[in-house]
Every structure is written in C-alpha cells, then in structure tokens.
Design a protein around this motif. Structure first.
Motif, PDB file in Angstrom:
ATOM      1  N   ASP A   1       2.800 -10.439  -4.472  1.00 23.30           N
ATOM      2  CA  ASP A   1       1.800 -10.332  -3.360  1.00 23.30           C
ATOM      3  C   ASP A   1       1.974 -11.019  -1.912  1.00 23.30           C
ATOM      4  O   ASP A   1       1.690 -10.386  -0.942  1.00 23.30           O
ATOM      5  CB  ASP A   1       0.495 -10.981  -3.650  1.00 23.30           C
ATOM      6  CG  ASP A   1      -0.399 -10.367  -4.748  1.00 23.30           C
ATOM      7  OD1 ASP A   1       0.419 -10.309  -5.930  1.00 23.30           O
ATOM      8  OD2 ASP A   1      -1.427  -9.960  -4.767  1.00 23.30           O
TER       9      ASP A   1
ATOM     10  N   GLY B   1       0.738  -4.373  -1.835  1.00 24.73           N
ATOM     11  CA  GLY B   1      -0.425  -4.412  -0.949  1.00 24.73           C
ATOM     12  C   GLY B   1      -1.813  -4.435  -2.075  1.00 24.73           C
ATOM     13  O   GLY B   1      -1.570  -4.315  -3.143  1.00 24.73           O
ATOM     14  N   ASN B   2      -2.852  -4.559  -1.131  1.00 29.46           N
ATOM     15  CA  ASN B   2      -4.040  -4.592  -1.936  1.00 29.46           C
ATOM     16  C   ASN B   2      -4.421  -3.510  -2.930  1.00 29.46           C
ATOM     17  O   ASN B   2      -5.013  -3.610  -3.918  1.00 29.46           O
ATOM     18  CB  ASN B   2      -5.337  -4.987  -0.948  1.00 29.46           C
ATOM     19  CG  ASN B   2      -5.615  -3.628   0.036  1.00 29.46           C
ATOM     20  OD1 ASN B   2      -4.576  -3.135   0.491  1.00 29.46           O
ATOM     21  ND2 ASN B   2      -6.801  -3.370   0.106  1.00 29.46           N
ATOM     22  N   ARG B   3      -3.978  -2.259  -2.418  1.00 27.81           N
ATOM     23  CA  ARG B   3      -4.126  -1.102  -3.325  1.00 27.81           C
ATOM     24  C   ARG B   3      -3.316  -0.902  -4.326  1.00 27.81           C
ATOM     25  O   ARG B   3      -3.489  -0.746  -5.447  1.00 27.81           O
ATOM     26  CB  ARG B   3      -3.928   0.376  -2.388  1.00 27.81           C
ATOM     27  CG  ARG B   3      -4.916   0.552  -1.442  1.00 27.81           C
ATOM     28  CD  ARG B   3      -6.232   1.292  -2.029  1.00 27.81           C
ATOM     29  NE  ARG B   3      -7.290   1.820  -1.116  1.00 27.81           N
ATOM     30  CZ  ARG B   3      -7.173   3.014  -0.506  1.00 27.81           C
ATOM     31  NH1 ARG B   3      -6.409   3.983  -1.115  1.00 27.81           N
ATOM     32  NH2 ARG B   3      -8.032   3.310   0.383  1.00 27.81           N
TER      33      ARG B   3
ATOM     34  N   ASP C   1       0.766  -1.376   0.042  1.00 26.22           N
ATOM     35  CA  ASP C   1      -0.042   0.053   0.168  1.00 26.22           C
ATOM     36  C   ASP C   1       0.926   1.416   0.048  1.00 26.22           C
ATOM     37  O   ASP C   1       0.792   2.098   0.881  1.00 26.22           O
ATOM     38  CB  ASP C   1      -0.984   0.046   1.258  1.00 26.22           C
ATOM     39  CG  ASP C   1      -2.186  -0.880   0.861  1.00 26.22           C
ATOM     40  OD1 ASP C   1      -2.188  -1.541  -0.244  1.00 26.22           O
ATOM     41  OD2 ASP C   1      -2.901  -1.055   2.029  1.00 26.22           O
TER      42      ASP C   1
ATOM     43  N   ARG D   1      -1.878  -3.468  -5.932  1.00 26.36           N
ATOM     44  CA  ARG D   1      -2.344  -4.650  -6.805  1.00 26.36           C
ATOM     45  C   ARG D   1      -3.659  -4.209  -7.554  1.00 26.36           C
ATOM     46  O   ARG D   1      -3.690  -4.472  -8.694  1.00 26.36           O
ATOM     47  CB  ARG D   1      -2.640  -5.848  -6.046  1.00 26.36           C
ATOM     48  CG  ARG D   1      -2.931  -7.206  -6.745  1.00 26.36           C
ATOM     49  CD  ARG D   1      -3.400  -8.277  -6.212  1.00 26.36           C
ATOM     50  NE  ARG D   1      -4.249  -8.263  -4.821  1.00 26.36           N
ATOM     51  CZ  ARG D   1      -3.672  -8.322  -3.607  1.00 26.36           C
ATOM     52  NH1 ARG D   1      -2.630  -8.256  -3.468  1.00 26.36           N
ATOM     53  NH2 ARG D   1      -4.584  -8.090  -2.578  1.00 26.36           N
ATOM     54  N   ALA D   2      -4.605  -3.655  -6.860  1.00 26.14           N
ATOM     55  CA  ALA D   2      -5.891  -3.095  -7.401  1.00 26.14           C
ATOM     56  C   ALA D   2      -5.648  -1.904  -8.651  1.00 26.14           C
ATOM     57  O   ALA D   2      -6.054  -2.057  -9.646  1.00 26.14           O
ATOM     58  CB  ALA D   2      -6.822  -2.385  -6.570  1.00 26.14           C
TER      59      ALA D   2
END
Length: 108
Positions: free
Chosen positions: A102, A61-63, A36, A65-66
């Motif tokens: 990830d 982080g998830n952000r 992130d 990756r998104a």
C-alpha cells in the motif's frame, strides 16, 4: 534521470498505452505507478500486465486494495465496476496485485 509517475489508470488501456509511448519518447528512465489500475474501464488484465512489465516501482491504490479484500461498501456507485473487475481479473493479475504494498518509502 527522468521519472514517470502514473496513477488512476482505472482499466483504460488506450490512455495507458499513450502515456507509456509519450514517456518512452521523452526518454524516461524509471516508471513509478501509484495505484488504481483496475475498475471503471474494460481492460483490467491488459492494464495490470502493462504495469507489471513497465513498473520499476508500483503500489496499490484504494480500488485495487478494496477489490482484493472484497471491501466494496465505501461508495455505492463503485460497487458494480468493482464487482465487474473482480470477475474479470485472471489469476496472473490477482497474483501481481496481491504482491504490491500500500505504501513504499523510496529515496531517489
């Protein structure tokens, strides 16, 4: 060995700079970044550059990756900062983030 674990920087350059300064003053030997790095702040590329320069180990982080996969629909309130960061990232930042995994298993 002293470790520094850093996560959820969200493009906030002053906070990252302060954390790195403190870590150096404490004699940190190994820097681990837990994702992130982008969105919500105003210094996407500068943050990614500093992470790349200091990280002994880094994961997405998830952000992050998104943002790389155009998967913005997980929370409506996050869509505008995600889009803003996607437009702001330069090719070096995208390349660095694209090379991160990830998840990583490490033994220390």
């Amino acid at each position: 060995m002293k470790l520094a674990l850093m996560s959820d920087i969200h493009s906030t350059l002053p906070a990252l700079q302060l954390a790195l300064t403190d870590a150096k003053a404490m004699g940190v030997d190994y820097y681990i970044f837990l994702g992130d790095y982008v969105t919500d702040g105003f210094s996407d590329n500068e943050v990614v550059r500093l992470v790349a320069e200091h990280a002994d180990l880094a994961i997405l982080g998830n952000r992050d990756r998104a943002l790389l996969h155009n998967d913005f629909d997980f929370n409506y309130n996050n869509q505008k900062p995600m889009h803003t960061s996607q437009q702001a990232l330069n090719s070096a930042s995208v390349e660095y983030l694209s090379g991160l995994l990830d998840i990583r298993k490490v033994t220390i």
